[in-house]
Design a protein around this motif. Structure first.
Motif, PDB file in Angstrom:
ATOM      1  N   PHE A   1       0.923  -1.278   0.037  1.00  0.00           N
ATOM      2  CA  PHE A   1       0.004   0.145  -0.079  1.00  0.00           C
ATOM      3  C   PHE A   1       0.823   1.276   0.016  1.00  0.00           C
ATOM      4  O   PHE A   1       1.922   1.162   0.597  1.00  0.00           O
ATOM      5  N   GLY A   2       0.300   2.359  -0.964  1.00  0.00           N
ATOM      6  CA  GLY A   2       0.906   3.707  -0.572  1.00  0.00           C
ATOM      7  C   GLY A   2       0.223   4.476   0.453  1.00  0.00           C
ATOM      8  O   GLY A   2       0.628   4.973   1.308  1.00  0.00           O
ATOM      9  N   THR A   3      -0.997   4.427   0.305  1.00  0.00           N
ATOM     10  CA  THR A   3      -2.168   4.999   1.271  1.00  0.00           C
ATOM     11  C   THR A   3      -3.218   4.231   1.358  1.00  0.00           C
ATOM     12  O   THR A   3      -3.589   3.258   0.629  1.00  0.00           O
ATOM     13  N   LEU A   4      -4.018   4.250   2.648  1.00  0.00           N
ATOM     14  CA  LEU A   4      -5.312   3.498   2.738  1.00  0.00           C
ATOM     15  C   LEU A   4      -6.303   4.455   3.511  1.00  0.00           C
ATOM     16  O   LEU A   4      -5.730   4.814   4.550  1.00  0.00           O
ATOM     17  N   GLY A   5      -7.464   4.284   3.251  1.00  0.00           N
ATOM     18  CA  GLY A   5      -8.264   4.955   4.113  1.00  0.00           C
ATOM     19  C   GLY A   5      -9.687   4.582   3.916  1.00  0.00           C
ATOM     20  O   GLY A   5     -10.130   3.799   2.863  1.00  0.00           O
ATOM     21  N   LEU A   6     -10.535   5.193   4.458  1.00  0.00           N
ATOM     22  CA  LEU A   6     -12.171   5.169   4.208  1.00  0.00           C
ATOM     23  C   LEU A   6     -12.802   6.372   4.130  1.00  0.00           C
ATOM     24  O   LEU A   6     -12.662   7.089   4.879  1.00  0.00           O
TER      25      LEU A   6
ATOM     26  N   LEU B   1      -7.923   8.035   7.286  1.00  0.00           N
ATOM     27  CA  LEU B   1      -6.795   7.665   6.908  1.00  0.00           C
ATOM     28  C   LEU B   1      -6.418   6.349   7.953  1.00  0.00           C
ATOM     29  O   LEU B   1      -6.582   6.608   9.127  1.00  0.00           O
ATOM     30  N   SER B   2      -5.800   5.416   7.497  1.00  0.00           N
ATOM     31  CA  SER B   2      -4.904   4.650   8.371  1.00  0.00           C
ATOM     32  C   SER B   2      -3.504   4.987   8.334  1.00  0.00           C
ATOM     33  O   SER B   2      -2.974   5.056   7.190  1.00  0.00           O
TER      34      SER B   2
ATOM     35  N   PHE C   1      -7.601   3.256  -1.529  1.00  0.00           N
ATOM     36  CA  PHE C   1      -6.139   2.828  -1.399  1.00  0.00           C
ATOM     37  C   PHE C   1      -5.439   3.109  -2.655  1.00  0.00           C
ATOM     38  O   PHE C   1      -5.823   2.963  -3.971  1.00  0.00           O
ATOM     39  N   GLN C   2      -3.932   3.207  -2.706  1.00  0.00           N
ATOM     40  CA  GLN C   2      -3.043   3.274  -3.491  1.00  0.00           C
ATOM     41  C   GLN C   2      -2.211   2.103  -3.183  1.00  0.00           C
ATOM     42  O   GLN C   2      -1.767   1.731  -2.235  1.00  0.00           O
ATOM     43  N   TYR C   3      -1.917   1.503  -4.344  1.00  0.00           N
ATOM     44  CA  TYR C   3      -1.073   0.236  -4.326  1.00  0.00           C
ATOM     45  C   TYR C   3       0.076   0.202  -5.159  1.00  0.00           C
ATOM     46  O   TYR C   3       0.163   0.935  -6.199  1.00  0.00           O
ATOM     47  N   ILE C   4       1.340  -0.484  -4.593  1.00  0.00           N
ATOM     48  CA  ILE C   4       2.732  -0.107  -5.376  1.00  0.00           C
ATOM     49  C   ILE C   4       2.721  -1.418  -6.562  1.00  0.00           C
ATOM     50  O   ILE C   4       2.419  -2.516  -5.660  1.00  0.00           O
TER      51      ILE C   4
ATOM     52  N   THR D   1       2.390   3.693  -8.618  1.00  0.00           N
ATOM     53  CA  THR D   1       1.279   3.405  -7.898  1.00  0.00           C
ATOM     54  C   THR D   1      -0.039   3.485  -8.776  1.00  0.00           C
ATOM     55  O   THR D   1      -0.051   4.249  -9.835  1.00  0.00           O
ATOM     56  N   ALA D   2      -1.177   2.823  -8.397  1.00  0.00           N
ATOM     57  CA  ALA D   2      -2.537   3.128  -8.720  1.00  0.00           C
ATOM     58  C   ALA D   2      -3.432   2.993  -7.569  1.00  0.00           C
ATOM     59  O   ALA D   2      -3.348   2.564  -6.786  1.00  0.00           O
TER      60      ALA D   2
END
Length: 248
Positions: A185-190, A198-199, A229-232, A238-239
């Motif tokens: 993950f780059g970022t993760l949130g709801l 954010l987490s 979320f952004q994944y690497i 990232t996407a």
């Protein structure tokens, strides 16, 4: 980052004086992560000295404990060369060889590649006062062993299963990864009602596992929302992904 040498000034004073000075590594590793395909027995990683002076380079792998000493670490990889001189404006191919093939063949395994840049000691006349700081800078990137036959990694982020769960006195996103791949993950949130919670700590999720990621400032259970979320990917790009969250 490790302090190698300080002249006649004390450590506390030195850290205070130089706290605002950025320390940049002259030796860089090309790529933010390395994939080791299971059908190969060796890969190469390009290490480059973008500075003007020669550096001594030490390289090793670890299994997740970044504080472990290189001489105490056992991993299935051998590096050639493990220590070498790298002149300024030059590059070197670091060979990573698989020495132990008894790794799981149904899912990825993760290790880390460490490259330590040890600059030369300043020569007489380079520093007039004799008081100086010298740092060795370590680059640490992921080294992922991917067994032969695993060729659907691009779809792994879409296969994650999400739930909102209570985690003590707070709420958390719970992810289940049914795939044989690590998802990074780059970022993760709801996102709920135009606000993204954010987490703060969501580095990755391991294959065939379930992991909880606490959310900031979420006081009650929402009726729905989107997991964002952004994944690497393997190349370090990232996407973005957005998944509707159903809450019963």
């Amino acid at each position: 980052m490790r302090l190698l040498r300080i002249g006649s000034i004390c450590i506390a004073a030195a850290c205070s004086m130089f706290a605002g000075i950025p320390a940049e590594a002259a030796v860089i590793v090309h790529g933010t992560r390395q994939i080791f395909p299971g059908e190969q027995r060796e890969i190469t990683v390009r290490v480059e000295n973008v500075g003007s002076n020669a550096s001594l380079v030490q390289a090793w792998t670890d299994a997740g404990d970044k504080s472990a000493k290189p001489e105490d670490i056992v991993t299935p990889f051998i590096l050639r060369p493990p220590v070498f001189r790298l002149d300024g404006k030059k590059s070197q191919n670091l060979r990573i060889l698989l020495a132990d093939t008894a790794l799981p063949q149904d899912q990825e395994s993760i290790y880390y590649l460490n490259v330590l840049d040890i600059p030369p000691t300043p020569q007489d006349g380079e520093i007039s006062t004799g008081n100086y700081l010298q740092f060795s800078l370590r680059t640490r990137i992921k080294l992922i062993y991917r067994p032969k036959g695993l060729n659907d990694v691009a779809r792994a982020p879409q296969k994650l299963q999400w739930q909102l769960v209570e985690d003590g006195k707070r709420w958390a996103l719970q992810a289940t990864n049914p795939t044989p791949y690590y998802v990074h993950f780059g970022t993760l949130g709801l996102r709920v009602g135009g606000v993204t919670h954010l987490s703060p700590d969501a580095p990755m999720i391991a294959p065939m596992s379930t992991q909880r990621y606490p959310l900031q400032d979420l006081r009650s259970s929402p009726k729905g929302g989107n997991v964002q979320f952004q994944y690497i990917n393997d190349q370090g790009g990232t996407a973005a992904q957005s998944v509707p969250l159903s809450v019963s």
